[in-house]
Design a protein around this motif. Sequence first.
Motif, mmCIF file in Angstrom:
data_model
loop_
_atom_site.group_PDB
_atom_site.id
_atom_site.type_symbol
_atom_site.label_atom_id
_atom_site.label_comp_id
_atom_site.label_asym_id
_atom_site.label_seq_id
_atom_site.Cartn_x
_atom_site.Cartn_y
_atom_site.Cartn_z
ATOM 1 N N ILE A 56 0.083 3.336 6.398
ATOM 2 C CA ILE A 56 0.029 1.860 6.444
ATOM 3 C C ILE A 56 1.223 1.319 7.249
ATOM 4 O O ILE A 56 1.092 0.319 7.965
ATOM 5 N N CYS A 88 4.042 -6.309 5.357
ATOM 6 C CA CYS A 88 3.512 -5.058 4.813
ATOM 7 C C CYS A 88 4.628 -4.346 4.046
ATOM 8 O O CYS A 88 5.734 -4.167 4.567
ATOM 9 N N ARG A 146 0.455 1.613 10.866
ATOM 10 C CA ARG A 146 -0.490 0.556 11.271
ATOM 11 C C ARG A 146 0.259 -0.762 11.478
ATOM 12 O O ARG A 146 -0.015 -1.494 12.425
ATOM 13 N N GLY A 184 0.835 -1.206 0.000
ATOM 14 C CA GLY A 184 0.000 0.000 0.000
ATOM 15 C C GLY A 184 0.860 1.243 0.000
ATOM 16 O O GLY A 184 2.004 1.223 0.467
ATOM 17 N N GLY A 244 -4.000 2.511 4.476
ATOM 18 C CA GLY A 244 -3.837 1.154 4.997
ATOM 19 C C GLY A 244 -5.028 0.580 5.746
ATOM 20 O O GLY A 244 -4.881 -0.401 6.476
ATOM 21 N N SER A 295 5.545 -0.893 1.589
ATOM 22 C CA SER A 295 5.068 0.391 1.073
ATOM 23 C C SER A 295 6.155 1.082 0.267
ATOM 24 O O SER A 295 7.329 1.070 0.650
ATOM 25 N N PHE A 350 -5.476 -2.975 4.724
ATOM 26 C CA PHE A 350 -4.408 -3.781 5.339
ATOM 27 C C PHE A 350 -4.801 -4.160 6.766
ATOM 28 O O PHE A 350 -4.693 -5.318 7.176
ATOM 29 N N GLU A 351 -5.301 -3.183 7.511
ATOM 30 C CA GLU A 351 -5.671 -3.460 8.915
ATOM 31 C C GLU A 351 -6.805 -4.483 8.991
ATOM 32 O O GLU A 351 -6.785 -5.392 9.826
ATOM 33 N N TYR A 392 -2.235 0.590 -3.456
ATOM 34 C CA TYR A 392 -0.884 0.772 -4.012
ATOM 35 C C TYR A 392 -1.020 1.653 -5.241
ATOM 36 O O TYR A 392 -1.742 1.310 -6.177
#
Length: 190
Positions: free
Chosen positions: A38, A29, A41, A8, A12, A31, A15-16, A74
């Motif tokens: 993100i 994760c 997180r 991402g 995020g 980025s 994602f969470e 993303y």
Amino acid sequence: MKKIAVMGSGNGSNFEAIVNYLKDVEITCLSDNVNAYILERAKRLDVPFRYLPFEENASYFASHNFDLIVLAGYMQILPDEVLTLGKFINIHPSLLPAFKGKDAIQRAFLAGVKVSGVTVHWVTGDVDGGKIIAQYPVLIGNTTHIDEFEAEIHKIEHLLYPVVIDKILKDEVFDFQDLIGGCGGCGKCH
Ligand code: GRF
């Protein structure tokens, strides 16, 4: 244990939701934006994370094996050179093939459509054009405010994406009614 990467560039929230849902999966994760929320997180959720500049994607995925690579906000277009190194999926906030590209929520709303929604699809070099894996509709009533519509889209994303990822990892066949309870998808029972 299955291994996935979630990529991402920004907030995020998907994602969470994925981390909270998938309990027996190893998640990393990634980025391309060192300042992306993100990454905060990931830190808070105790998930391994790293800043991965766009130019380093090919060498990274050539030396790391994931069962699935999940794009969640993303913001860059991955070249074929990278896409051949794994199985990539993406979530998009419209009913593809309508409203591909950026600002899909706002563009759908302003176009006056009465049904939009969320799509999970395979990633190909054709932006938001890969084969559709799952979709879930969101209705737009005549009195729906754009903020309500946007909130509903994100709520459905957070319900849909983790379940679809789980089904793919387990190689299970599904249809959209199985995905979020087979009800209307209000999410109140989850
Ligand atoms: C989501 O709306 C997703 O559909 C789109 O980008 C947004 C990412 O949100 N591709 P977040 O970073 O997961 O909060």
